[in-house]
Design a protein around this motif. Structure first.
Motif, PDB file in Angstrom:
ATOM      1  N   ALA A  29       0.822  -1.218   0.000  1.00 50.49           N
ATOM      2  CA  ALA A  29       0.000   0.000   0.000  1.00 50.49           C
ATOM      3  C   ALA A  29       0.860   1.275   0.000  1.00 50.49           C
ATOM      4  CB  ALA A  29      -0.928  -0.005   1.215  1.00 50.49           C
ATOM      5  N   ILE A  30       2.176   1.135   0.173  1.00 49.70           N
ATOM      6  CA  ILE A  30       3.060   2.309   0.178  1.00 49.70           C
ATOM      7  C   ILE A  30       3.122   2.876  -1.241  1.00 49.70           C
ATOM      8  CG2 ILE A  30       5.466   3.073   0.508  1.00 49.70           C
ATOM      9  CD1 ILE A  30       5.700   0.981   2.752  1.00 49.70           C
ATOM     10  N   PRO A  31       3.029   4.210  -1.385  1.00 55.45           N
ATOM     11  CA  PRO A  31       3.110   4.798  -2.726  1.00 55.45           C
ATOM     12  C   PRO A  31       4.375   4.341  -3.469  1.00 55.45           C
ATOM     13  CG  PRO A  31       2.469   6.471  -1.131  1.00 55.45           C
ATOM     14  CD  PRO A  31       2.804   5.225  -0.352  1.00 55.45           C
ATOM     15  N   GLY A  32       4.205   3.928  -4.706  1.00 56.44           N
ATOM     16  CA  GLY A  32       5.333   3.451  -5.511  1.00 56.44           C
ATOM     17  C   GLY A  32       5.479   1.939  -5.501  1.00 56.44           C
ATOM     18  N   ALA A  33       4.739   1.262  -4.617  1.00 51.07           N
ATOM     19  CA  ALA A  33       4.863  -0.199  -4.503  1.00 51.07           C
ATOM     20  C   ALA A  33       4.517  -0.913  -5.804  1.00 51.07           C
ATOM     21  CB  ALA A  33       3.999  -0.727  -3.363  1.00 51.07           C
ATOM     22  N   VAL A  34       3.623  -0.333  -6.588  1.00 49.68           N
ATOM     23  CA  VAL A  34       3.225  -0.977  -7.851  1.00 49.68           C
ATOM     24  C   VAL A  34       4.375  -1.001  -8.858  1.00 49.68           C
ATOM     25  CG1 VAL A  34       0.755  -0.502  -7.619  1.00 49.68           C
ATOM     26  CG2 VAL A  34       2.236   1.157  -8.758  1.00 49.68           C
ATOM     27  N   ASN A  35       5.376  -0.122  -8.653  1.00 53.28           N
ATOM     28  CA  ASN A  35       6.513  -0.077  -9.575  1.00 53.28           C
ATOM     29  C   ASN A  35       7.597  -1.099  -9.231  1.00 53.28           C
ATOM     30  OD1 ASN A  35       5.297   2.107 -10.914  1.00 53.28           O
ATOM     31  ND2 ASN A  35       6.167   3.529  -9.429  1.00 53.28           N
ATOM     32  N   LEU A  36       7.447  -1.775  -8.086  1.00 47.07           N
ATOM     33  CA  LEU A  36       8.423  -2.789  -7.684  1.00 47.07           C
ATOM     34  C   LEU A  36       7.975  -4.156  -8.195  1.00 47.07           C
ATOM     35  CD1 LEU A  36       9.044  -1.710  -3.969  1.00 47.07           C
ATOM     36  CD2 LEU A  36      10.450  -1.193  -5.973  1.00 47.07           C
ATOM     37  N   ARG A  37       8.941  -5.015  -8.478  1.00 48.46           N
ATOM     38  CA  ARG A  37       8.640  -6.407  -8.826  1.00 48.46           C
ATOM     39  C   ARG A  37       8.790  -7.206  -7.545  1.00 48.46           C
ATOM     40  NH1 ARG A  37      12.907  -7.568 -13.181  1.00 48.46           N
ATOM     41  NH2 ARG A  37      13.993  -6.384 -11.604  1.00 48.46           N
ATOM     42  N   TRP A  38       7.657  -7.577  -6.963  1.00 50.32           N
ATOM     43  CA  TRP A  38       7.651  -8.281  -5.685  1.00 50.32           C
ATOM     44  C   TRP A  38       7.973  -9.750  -5.902  1.00 50.32           C
ATOM     45  CZ3 TRP A  38       7.377  -5.718  -1.146  1.00 50.32           C
ATOM     46  CH2 TRP A  38       7.033  -4.358  -1.220  1.00 50.32           C
ATOM     47  N   ARG A 136      13.579  -1.967 -11.386  1.00 52.02           N
ATOM     48  CA  ARG A 136      14.370  -1.829 -12.620  1.00 52.02           C
ATOM     49  C   ARG A 136      15.202  -0.549 -12.552  1.00 52.02           C
ATOM     50  NH1 ARG A 136      12.470  -5.751 -15.910  1.00 52.02           N
ATOM     51  NH2 ARG A 136      10.240  -6.118 -15.950  1.00 52.02           N
ATOM     52  N   ASP A 137      14.605   0.512 -11.993  1.00 51.13           N
ATOM     53  CA  ASP A 137      15.273   1.805 -11.880  1.00 51.13           C
ATOM     54  C   ASP A 137      15.571   2.072 -10.413  1.00 51.13           C
ATOM     55  OD1 ASP A 137      14.713   2.320 -14.696  1.00 51.13           O
ATOM     56  OD2 ASP A 137      12.635   2.620 -14.051  1.00 51.13           O
ATOM     57  N   GLN A 138      16.398   3.088 -10.154  1.00 55.69           N
ATOM     58  CA  GLN A 138      16.650   3.495  -8.772  1.00 55.69           C
ATOM     59  C   GLN A 138      15.309   3.873  -8.130  1.00 55.69           C
ATOM     60  OE1 GLN A 138      20.002   2.399  -8.077  1.00 55.69           O
ATOM     61  NE2 GLN A 138      19.765   4.101  -6.697  1.00 55.69           N
ATOM     62  N   ALA A 139      15.040   3.335  -6.965  1.00 56.70           N
ATOM     63  CA  ALA A 139      13.793   3.644  -6.258  1.00 56.70           C
ATOM     64  C   ALA A 139      14.140   4.028  -4.827  1.00 56.70           C
ATOM     65  CB  ALA A 139      12.861   2.435  -6.271  1.00 56.70           C
ATOM     66  N   ASP A 140      13.305   4.856  -4.217  1.00 58.04           N
ATOM     67  CA  ASP A 140      13.503   5.197  -2.811  1.00 58.04           C
ATOM     68  C   ASP A 140      12.863   4.087  -1.982  1.00 58.04           C
ATOM     69  OD1 ASP A 140      13.827   6.234  -0.308  1.00 58.04           O
ATOM     70  OD2 ASP A 140      12.378   7.876  -0.573  1.00 58.04           O
ATOM     71  N   LEU A 141      13.700   3.219  -1.442  1.00 54.58           N
ATOM     72  CA  LEU A 141      13.193   2.072  -0.682  1.00 54.58           C
ATOM     73  C   LEU A 141      13.121   2.362   0.815  1.00 54.58           C
ATOM     74  CD1 LEU A 141      15.082  -0.755  -2.612  1.00 54.58           C
ATOM     75  CD2 LEU A 141      12.720   0.003  -2.915  1.00 54.58           C
ATOM     76  N   THR A 142      13.451   3.597   1.211  1.00 50.46           N
ATOM     77  CA  THR A 142      13.453   3.971   2.631  1.00 50.46           C
ATOM     78  C   THR A 142      12.141   3.680   3.345  1.00 50.46           C
ATOM     79  OG1 THR A 142      15.026   5.708   2.035  1.00 50.46           O
ATOM     80  CG2 THR A 142      14.068   5.822   4.235  1.00 50.46           C
TER      81      THR A 142
END
Length: 190
Positions: A29-38, A136-142
Protein backbone atom coordinates in the motif's frame (compact mmCIF):
# COMPACT_ATOMS: atom_id res chain seq x y z
CA UNK A 1 25.63 -30.24 -23.29
CA UNK A 2 22.71 -29.35 -21.08
CA UNK A 3 22.99 -27.28 -17.93
CA UNK A 4 20.85 -26.15 -15.00
CA UNK A 5 20.73 -22.70 -13.37
CA UNK A 6 21.42 -23.47 -9.70
CA UNK A 7 22.05 -21.90 -6.30
CA UNK A 8 22.60 -23.20 -2.77
CA UNK A 9 20.22 -21.84 -0.14
CA UNK A 10 18.64 -22.06 3.28
CA UNK A 11 14.84 -22.00 3.03
CA UNK A 12 12.64 -20.58 5.79
CA UNK A 13 9.96 -22.93 7.17
CA UNK A 14 6.29 -22.22 6.40
CA UNK A 15 5.42 -20.62 9.79
CA UNK A 16 8.34 -18.15 9.42
CA UNK A 17 7.26 -17.36 5.84
CA UNK A 18 3.66 -16.85 7.08
CA UNK A 19 4.88 -14.26 9.59
CA UNK A 20 6.91 -12.46 6.95
CA UNK A 21 3.98 -12.49 4.52
CA UNK A 22 1.84 -10.74 7.16
CA UNK A 23 4.57 -8.11 7.66
CA UNK A 24 5.10 -7.56 3.91
CA UNK A 25 1.41 -7.31 2.97
CA UNK A 26 0.98 -3.67 4.17
CA UNK A 27 4.07 -2.64 2.17
CA UNK A 28 2.07 -3.07 -1.03
CA UNK A 29 0.00 0.00 0.00
CA UNK A 30 3.06 2.31 0.18
CA UNK A 31 3.11 4.80 -2.73
CA UNK A 32 5.33 3.45 -5.51
CA UNK A 33 4.86 -0.20 -4.50
CA UNK A 34 3.22 -0.98 -7.85
CA UNK A 35 6.51 -0.08 -9.57
CA UNK A 36 8.42 -2.79 -7.68
CA UNK A 37 8.64 -6.41 -8.83
CA UNK A 38 7.65 -8.28 -5.68
CA UNK A 39 9.20 -11.69 -5.13
CA UNK A 40 6.58 -14.42 -4.88
CA UNK A 41 6.58 -16.18 -1.54
CA UNK A 42 7.81 -19.37 -3.23
CA UNK A 43 10.97 -17.42 -4.09
CA UNK A 44 11.85 -16.48 -0.51
CA UNK A 45 15.20 -17.96 0.48
CA UNK A 46 18.62 -17.08 1.84
CA UNK A 47 21.00 -17.65 -1.08
CA UNK A 48 24.31 -19.09 0.12
CA UNK A 49 26.08 -19.37 -3.25
CA UNK A 50 24.87 -18.57 -6.76
CA UNK A 51 26.26 -21.18 -9.14
CA UNK A 52 24.78 -19.98 -12.44
CA UNK A 53 24.44 -22.46 -15.29
CA UNK A 54 26.03 -25.74 -14.20
CA UNK A 55 26.87 -28.46 -16.74
CA UNK A 56 25.03 -31.65 -15.87
CA UNK A 57 28.28 -33.67 -15.97
CA UNK A 58 29.42 -31.72 -12.87
CA UNK A 59 26.32 -32.58 -10.82
CA UNK A 60 27.48 -35.87 -9.20
CA UNK A 61 30.65 -34.21 -7.85
CA UNK A 62 28.68 -31.11 -6.83
CA UNK A 63 26.17 -33.24 -4.90
CA UNK A 64 29.00 -35.06 -3.09
CA UNK A 65 30.78 -31.84 -2.12
CA UNK A 66 27.61 -30.02 -1.00
CA UNK A 67 26.61 -33.02 1.09
CA UNK A 68 30.04 -32.90 2.76
CA UNK A 69 29.63 -29.13 3.40
CA UNK A 70 26.22 -29.78 5.00
CA UNK A 71 27.51 -32.60 7.20
CA UNK A 72 30.42 -30.44 8.43
CA UNK A 73 28.03 -27.66 9.53
CA UNK A 74 25.88 -28.06 12.64
CA UNK A 75 22.21 -26.91 12.62
CA UNK A 76 21.84 -23.35 13.91
CA UNK A 77 19.13 -20.96 15.11
CA UNK A 78 17.86 -18.39 12.63
CA UNK A 79 15.09 -15.83 12.39
CA UNK A 80 13.92 -13.39 9.76
CA UNK A 81 14.73 -9.97 11.14
CA UNK A 82 14.33 -6.37 9.98
CA UNK A 83 14.91 -5.20 6.45
CA UNK A 84 17.41 -3.50 4.24
CA UNK A 85 18.23 -2.59 0.68
CA UNK A 86 20.95 -2.85 -1.91
CA UNK A 87 21.11 0.63 -3.43
CA UNK A 88 17.66 1.52 -4.77
CA UNK A 89 17.40 -1.79 -6.59
CA UNK A 90 16.55 -4.52 -4.08
CA UNK A 91 14.50 -4.64 -0.88
CA UNK A 92 15.21 -7.50 1.48
CA UNK A 93 14.49 -8.99 4.90
CA UNK A 94 17.53 -9.71 7.04
CA UNK A 95 18.46 -12.49 9.40
CA UNK A 96 19.47 -12.85 13.02
CA UNK A 97 20.71 -15.76 15.11
CA UNK A 98 23.53 -18.04 14.03
CA UNK A 99 24.84 -15.60 11.42
CA UNK A 100 28.45 -16.77 11.80
CA UNK A 101 27.35 -20.34 11.04
CA UNK A 102 25.23 -19.12 8.12
CA UNK A 103 28.31 -17.29 6.73
CA UNK A 104 30.42 -20.42 7.24
CA UNK A 105 27.83 -22.52 5.37
CA UNK A 106 27.86 -19.95 2.54
CA UNK A 107 31.68 -20.19 2.34
CA UNK A 108 31.53 -23.98 2.34
CA UNK A 109 28.82 -24.07 -0.38
CA UNK A 110 30.87 -21.67 -2.52
CA UNK A 111 34.04 -23.74 -2.05
CA UNK A 112 32.16 -27.00 -2.75
CA UNK A 113 30.88 -25.64 -6.08
CA UNK A 114 34.33 -24.33 -7.05
CA UNK A 115 36.01 -27.67 -6.18
CA UNK A 116 33.36 -29.51 -8.22
CA UNK A 117 34.46 -27.49 -11.26
CA UNK A 118 31.77 -24.80 -11.29
CA UNK A 119 33.31 -21.46 -12.37
CA UNK A 120 32.59 -19.20 -9.38
CA UNK A 121 33.07 -15.47 -8.93
CA UNK A 122 35.34 -14.43 -6.09
CA UNK A 123 33.56 -15.00 -2.76
CA UNK A 124 32.57 -11.66 -1.20
CA UNK A 125 31.59 -11.00 2.41
CA UNK A 126 28.22 -12.65 2.81
CA UNK A 127 25.23 -10.46 3.66
CA UNK A 128 22.33 -12.74 4.65
CA UNK A 129 19.19 -11.49 2.94
CA UNK A 130 15.88 -12.74 1.64
CA UNK A 131 14.86 -10.68 -1.43
CA UNK A 132 11.35 -9.21 -1.18
CA UNK A 133 11.26 -6.87 -4.20
CA UNK A 134 13.38 -5.47 -7.00
CA UNK A 135 13.27 -2.25 -8.99
CA UNK A 136 14.37 -1.83 -12.62
CA UNK A 137 15.27 1.81 -11.88
CA UNK A 138 16.65 3.49 -8.77
CA UNK A 139 13.79 3.64 -6.26
CA UNK A 140 13.50 5.20 -2.81
CA UNK A 141 13.19 2.07 -0.68
CA UNK A 142 13.45 3.97 2.63
CA UNK A 143 9.71 3.74 3.49
CA UNK A 144 9.84 -0.04 3.01
CA UNK A 145 12.98 -0.59 5.08
CA UNK A 146 11.53 1.69 7.77
CA UNK A 147 8.33 -0.40 7.83
CA UNK A 148 10.36 -3.60 8.26
CA UNK A 149 12.78 -2.16 10.81
CA UNK A 150 10.98 -3.60 13.82
CA UNK A 151 10.13 -6.95 12.24
CA UNK A 152 11.24 -9.78 14.51
CA UNK A 153 10.30 -13.21 13.19
CA UNK A 154 10.05 -16.44 15.16
CA UNK A 155 13.24 -18.38 15.80
CA UNK A 156 13.64 -21.65 13.89
CA UNK A 157 16.42 -24.14 13.38
CA UNK A 158 18.18 -24.04 10.03
CA UNK A 159 18.83 -27.72 9.55
CA UNK A 160 19.19 -28.19 5.80
CA UNK A 161 21.28 -27.06 2.83
CA UNK A 162 19.18 -26.96 -0.34
CA UNK A 163 20.36 -26.98 -3.96
CA UNK A 164 17.71 -25.09 -5.92
CA UNK A 165 17.09 -24.91 -9.66
CA UNK A 166 15.91 -21.58 -10.99
CA UNK A 167 13.62 -21.84 -14.02
CA UNK A 168 13.69 -18.38 -15.59
CA UNK A 169 10.43 -16.67 -16.53
CA UNK A 170 9.08 -16.80 -20.06
CA UNK A 171 10.02 -13.61 -21.91
CA UNK A 172 7.16 -11.22 -22.57
CA UNK A 173 4.74 -12.74 -20.07
CA UNK A 174 3.55 -9.91 -17.78
CA UNK A 175 4.22 -10.59 -14.09
CA UNK A 176 5.91 -13.92 -14.78
CA UNK A 177 8.41 -14.88 -12.03
CA UNK A 178 11.24 -17.39 -11.86
CA UNK A 179 10.11 -20.76 -10.57
CA UNK A 180 12.30 -22.43 -7.96
CA UNK A 181 12.59 -26.16 -7.47
CA UNK A 182 14.66 -27.94 -4.82
CA UNK A 183 16.83 -30.42 -6.70
CA UNK A 184 18.50 -31.94 -3.62
CA UNK A 185 18.69 -31.14 0.09
CA UNK A 186 21.07 -32.37 2.76
CA UNK A 187 20.61 -32.27 6.54
CA UNK A 188 23.13 -30.22 8.48
CA UNK A 189 25.38 -31.98 10.99
CA UNK A 190 26.17 -35.69 11.14
Amino acid sequence: MSSQRLFAAVLPPEPAADELARAVSPLHAIPGAVNLRWTARAGWHYTLAFLGNVDEELLPELYTRLERAAHRTEPFPLRIHGGGRFDGRALWAGAEGGIDTLRLLAQRAHAAARKAGVPMEEHRRYTPHLTLARSRDQADLTPYTAALEGFEGMEWEAGELALVRSNLPVDGVQGEQPRYEVVRAWPLGR
